[in-house]
Write a protein that holds these residues in place. Structure first.
Motif, PDB file in Angstrom:
ATOM      1  N   LYS A  13     -46.408  47.962  28.197  1.00  0.00           N
ATOM      2  CA  LYS A  13     -46.613  47.110  29.391  1.00  0.00           C
ATOM      3  C   LYS A  13     -47.046  45.725  28.941  1.00  0.00           C
ATOM      4  N   ASN A  15     -49.449  42.435  30.605  1.00  0.00           N
ATOM      5  CA  ASN A  15     -50.264  41.887  31.698  1.00  0.00           C
ATOM      6  C   ASN A  15     -49.761  40.466  31.911  1.00  0.00           C
ATOM      7  N   GLY A  27     -71.002  48.339  33.138  1.00  0.00           N
ATOM      8  CA  GLY A  27     -70.476  47.528  32.026  1.00  0.00           C
ATOM      9  C   GLY A  27     -68.986  47.243  32.141  1.00  0.00           C
ATOM     10  N   TYR A  28     -68.261  48.051  32.924  1.00  0.00           N
ATOM     11  CA  TYR A  28     -66.832  47.795  33.116  1.00  0.00           C
ATOM     12  C   TYR A  28     -66.626  46.537  33.956  1.00  0.00           C
ATOM     13  N   HIS A  29     -65.473  45.905  33.788  1.00  0.00           N
ATOM     14  CA  HIS A  29     -65.206  44.643  34.477  1.00  0.00           C
ATOM     15  C   HIS A  29     -64.236  44.818  35.629  1.00  0.00           C
ATOM     16  N   LEU A  31     -61.276  43.497  37.619  1.00  0.00           N
ATOM     17  CA  LEU A  31     -60.140  42.663  37.214  1.00  0.00           C
ATOM     18  C   LEU A  31     -59.160  42.443  38.352  1.00  0.00           C
ATOM     19  N   PHE A  35     -49.218  44.093  36.167  1.00  0.00           N
ATOM     20  CA  PHE A  35     -48.584  44.907  35.126  1.00  0.00           C
ATOM     21  C   PHE A  35     -47.071  44.936  35.315  1.00  0.00           C
ATOM     22  N   SER A 105     -52.362  54.355  26.156  1.00  0.00           N
ATOM     23  CA  SER A 105     -52.383  54.734  27.576  1.00  0.00           C
ATOM     24  C   SER A 105     -51.022  55.273  28.002  1.00  0.00           C
ATOM     25  N   GLY A 136     -58.430  56.461  30.480  1.00  0.00           N
ATOM     26  CA  GLY A 136     -58.368  55.030  30.206  1.00  0.00           C
ATOM     27  C   GLY A 136     -57.957  54.271  31.451  1.00  0.00           C
ATOM     28  N   ALA A 137     -58.434  53.015  31.548  1.00  0.00           N
ATOM     29  CA  ALA A 137     -58.192  52.210  32.749  1.00  0.00           C
ATOM     30  C   ALA A 137     -56.705  51.923  32.978  1.00  0.00           C
ATOM     31  N   ASP A 138     -55.923  51.922  31.903  1.00  0.00           N
ATOM     32  CA  ASP A 138     -54.504  51.573  32.036  1.00  0.00           C
ATOM     33  C   ASP A 138     -53.594  52.776  32.248  1.00  0.00           C
ATOM     34  N   VAL A 153     -61.145  48.343  38.268  1.00  0.00           N
ATOM     35  CA  VAL A 153     -61.093  48.249  36.803  1.00  0.00           C
ATOM     36  C   VAL A 153     -59.652  48.404  36.316  1.00  0.00           C
ATOM     37  N   THR A 178     -60.652  46.126  22.506  1.00  0.00           N
ATOM     38  CA  THR A 178     -60.827  45.752  23.919  1.00  0.00           C
ATOM     39  C   THR A 178     -62.319  45.657  24.246  1.00  0.00           C
ATOM     40  N   ALA A 179     -63.102  46.631  23.761  1.00  0.00           N
ATOM     41  CA  ALA A 179     -64.544  46.651  24.056  1.00  0.00           C
ATOM     42  C   ALA A 179     -65.237  45.400  23.495  1.00  0.00           C
ATOM     43  N   PHE A 182     -64.478  42.412  25.786  1.00  0.00           N
ATOM     44  CA  PHE A 182     -65.191  42.508  27.068  1.00  0.00           C
ATOM     45  C   PHE A 182     -66.701  42.346  26.910  1.00  0.00           C
TER      46      PHE A 182
HETATM   47  C1  CDM Z   1     -57.734  44.881  29.693  1.00  0.00           C
HETATM   48  C2  CDM Z   1     -56.612  45.863  29.900  1.00  0.00           C
HETATM   49  O1  CDM Z   1     -55.822  46.028  28.738  1.00  0.00           O
HETATM   50  C3  CDM Z   1     -55.696  45.343  30.993  1.00  0.00           C
HETATM   51  O2  CDM Z   1     -54.512  46.039  31.032  1.00  0.00           O
HETATM   52  C4  CDM Z   1     -57.147  47.207  30.287  1.00  0.00           C
HETATM   53  O3  CDM Z   1     -57.835  47.165  31.503  1.00  0.00           O
HETATM   54  C5  CDM Z   1     -57.902  47.931  29.209  1.00  0.00           C
HETATM   55  O4  CDM Z   1     -57.588  49.269  29.407  1.00  0.00           O
HETATM   56  P1  CDM Z   1     -57.863  50.407  28.352  1.00  0.00           P
HETATM   57  O5  CDM Z   1     -57.482  49.977  26.975  1.00  0.00           O
HETATM   58  O6  CDM Z   1     -57.256  51.653  28.929  1.00  0.00           O
HETATM   59  O7  CDM Z   1     -59.417  50.393  28.406  1.00  0.00           O
HETATM   60  P2  CDM Z   1     -60.473  51.562  28.330  1.00  0.00           P
HETATM   61  O8  CDM Z   1     -60.165  52.472  27.189  1.00  0.00           O
HETATM   62  O9  CDM Z   1     -60.657  52.131  29.700  1.00  0.00           O
HETATM   63  O10 CDM Z   1     -61.757  50.662  27.973  1.00  0.00           O
HETATM   64  C6  CDM Z   1     -62.006  50.129  26.699  1.00  0.00           C
HETATM   65  C7  CDM Z   1     -63.252  49.263  26.799  1.00  0.00           C
HETATM   66  O11 CDM Z   1     -62.940  48.010  27.427  1.00  0.00           O
HETATM   67  C8  CDM Z   1     -63.939  47.607  28.340  1.00  0.00           C
HETATM   68  N1  CDM Z   1     -63.346  47.468  29.682  1.00  0.00           N
HETATM   69  C9  CDM Z   1     -62.112  48.006  29.942  1.00  0.00           C
HETATM   70  C10 CDM Z   1     -61.529  47.841  31.186  1.00  0.00           C
HETATM   71  C11 CDM Z   1     -62.257  47.128  32.174  1.00  0.00           C
HETATM   72  N2  CDM Z   1     -61.744  46.955  33.388  1.00  0.00           N
HETATM   73  N3  CDM Z   1     -63.470  46.624  31.893  1.00  0.00           N
HETATM   74  C12 CDM Z   1     -64.019  46.769  30.655  1.00  0.00           C
HETATM   75  O12 CDM Z   1     -65.120  46.293  30.424  1.00  0.00           O
HETATM   76  C13 CDM Z   1     -65.034  48.649  28.266  1.00  0.00           C
HETATM   77  O13 CDM Z   1     -65.974  48.161  27.337  1.00  0.00           O
HETATM   78  C14 CDM Z   1     -64.339  49.863  27.658  1.00  0.00           C
HETATM   79  O14 CDM Z   1     -65.221  50.631  26.895  1.00  0.00           O
END
Ligand code: CDM
Ligand code: ATP
Length: 283
Positions: A13, A15, A27-29, A31, A35, A105, A136-138, A153, A178-179, A182
Motif C-alpha cells: 500500500k 499512504n 500513546g497511539y496517534h 491520523l 490508502f 500487515s 496492527g493498525a494497517d 488510528v 514506525t514506533a 511516532f
Molecule cells: C503510520 C502507518 O504506516 C500508516 O499507514 C500505520 O498507521 C502504522 O501501522 P502499523 O505498522 O500496522 O503500526 P502498529 O504495528 O500498529 O504500530 C507500530 C507503532 O507505531 C506507533 N503508532 C502506530 C499507529 C498509530 N496510529 N499511532 C502510533 O503511535 C505506536 O508506537 C506503535 O507501537
C-alpha cells in the motif's frame, strides 16, 4: 497425499497523504490518511494440515517464526474460530521490511482471508478486520481490500476512489521503525482535521516526512532525486518514497534513470486490492 495449495497475493500500500491530529492516552496517534494499493507485492501459498499445526516454512532475517505476523495471524484465527485444522505456509517475499508499504500487515491480512477460505470458517469481513486490528493498525484496510480514507488510528475506513496512476517507488536501504518516528518530540501532532470528500488532493502532505528526512539521509536523498521528475512523497513512516506518473512508459523512463543508483520499482496504483480480485475469481 499432499494437500492442494492455494496461492494468494499480498499487495503493498501507499499512504497518499498522512496527517497526525493528536495523540491518545495509550500513546497511539490519531491520523487521517489515504490508502491506495499497488499491483505489486508478496505471494503466499497455503496447504491445509489436519493435525492443527501452523508452520511457516520460509525463514525471515531477524523475525523469529512465532513473531512473524503471518504465524500470529494464523494462530489468532485458529484460537478464536476453534478450528482444529492447521496449515503449511510459504512466502515469496519481495516487499521491503520497514518500508512503509505495509508488507507485514498485508501478509497478515492475506493469511486471515486465505485461511478463512481454506478452513471454511465463513467469517465476515467485519470480524476479520476486527481481529486484524489487534495485529496492527494497517491490517484492516488490507482485509477490506478497497482504497480508503482512514481515521482513528487507521481503523475507521471510508472507501474512496482516487486516480490510479503509475508510481515509481524508491526503496532507500534503511529500515525505519514506525514506533521511533511516532515517539519523536519534533513530530507534528496538531494538524487540523480535513473532510473525506472530495478525495483530498491538495492536502497531500505526510506529517512524518520532516522527522524521517532529518533522521535518515538515505530517505532525504531519494526524495531529492525523485523530486527532480515529479512531486516526491513519503509513504507511512518511510523509508519508501514515491511519485506518480500518468502512464507506465513515463514511470519506466524515470525508474530506469534512478535505479542506476537507487533500488526501486514501478507499479500501478489500484483501488481494489489484487488479493480481492484473486479471491473473487475463486468464487
Ligand atoms: C503510520 C502507518 O504506516 C500508516 O499507514 C500505520 O498507521 C502504522 O501501522 P502499523 O505498522 O500496522 O503500526 P502498529 O504495528 O500498529 O504500530 C507500530 C507503532 O507505531 C506507533 N503508532 C502506530 C499507529 C498509530 N496510529 N499511532 C502510533 O503511535 C505506536 O508506537 C506503535 O507501537
Ligand atoms: N510477515 C512479515 N513481513 C514483514 N515484516 C514482518 C512480518 N512479520 C513481522 N514483521 C516485523 O514487522 C516489522 C514491520 O514490517 P512491515 O514490512 O510491515 O513494515 P512497514 O512496511 O513499515 O509497515 P507499515 O507501513 O504498516 O508501518 C518488520 O521490521 C518485522 O520486524
Amino acid at each position: 497425499m499432499s494437500a492442494a495449495r492455494l496461492t494468494l497475493p499480498a499487495p503493498a500500500k501507499l499512504n497518499l497523504m498522512l496527517h497526525i491530529l493528536g495523540r491518545r492516552a495509550d500513546g497511539y496517534h490519531e491520523l487521517q490518511t489515504l490508502f491506495q494499493f499497488l499491483d505489486y507485492g508478496d505471494e503466499l501459498s497455503f496447504a491445509v494440515r489436519d493435525d492443527g499445526v501452523i508452520r511457516l516454512h520460509t525463514e525471515f532475517d531477524g523475525v523469529p517464526h512465532d513473531s512473524n505476523l503471518i504465524v500470529r495471524a494464523a494462530k489468532k484465527l485458529q484460537e478464536q474460530s476453534g478450528s482444529a485444522l492447521g496449515v503449511d505456509i510459504w512466502i515469496e517475499k519481495i516487499l521491503p521490511m520497514g518500508g512503509g508499504i505495509g508488507g507485514g500487515s498485508s501478509n497478515a491480512a492475506t493469511t486471515l482471508l486465505g485461511l478463512n477460505h481454506l478452513w471454511q470458517l465463513g467469517w465476515d469481513e467485519d470480524r476479520l478486520a476486527g481481529l486484524g486490528l489487534t495485529l496492527g493498525a494497517d491490517v484492516p484496510v488490507f482485509v477490506r481490500g478497497h482504497a480508503a480514507f482512514a481515521e482513528g488510528v487507521g481503523e475507521k475506513l471510508t472507501p474512496v476512489d482516487p486516480d490510479e496512476p503509475w508510481y515509481v517507488v524508491l526503496v532507500p536501504q534503511v529500515s525505519v521503525s514506525t514506533a521511533e518516528i511516532f515517539s519523536d518530540p519534533l513530530l507534528t501532532r496538531d494538524s487540523a482535521p480535513i473532510k473525506v470528500r472530495p478525495v483530498p488532493k491538495g492536502n497531500s502532505r505526510n506529517d512524518c516526512l520532516p522527522v524521517v528526512a532529518r533522521r535518515y539521509p538515505e530517505v532525504r536523498n531519494a526524495l531529492n532525486l525523485l523530486g527532480k521528475f515529479t512531486e516526491a512523497k513519503l509513504t507511512g513512516t518511510g523509508s519508501c518514497v514515491f511519485g506518480a506518473f500518468p502512464n507506465k512508459a513515463e514511470a519506466d523512463k524515470v525508474s530506469a534513470l534512478l535505479t542506476e543508483t537507487q533500488t526501486g520499482f514501478v507499479a500501478k496504483g489500484s483501488n481494489v486490492s489484487m488479493l480481492h480480485r484473486k479471491l473473487q475469481s475463486l468464487l
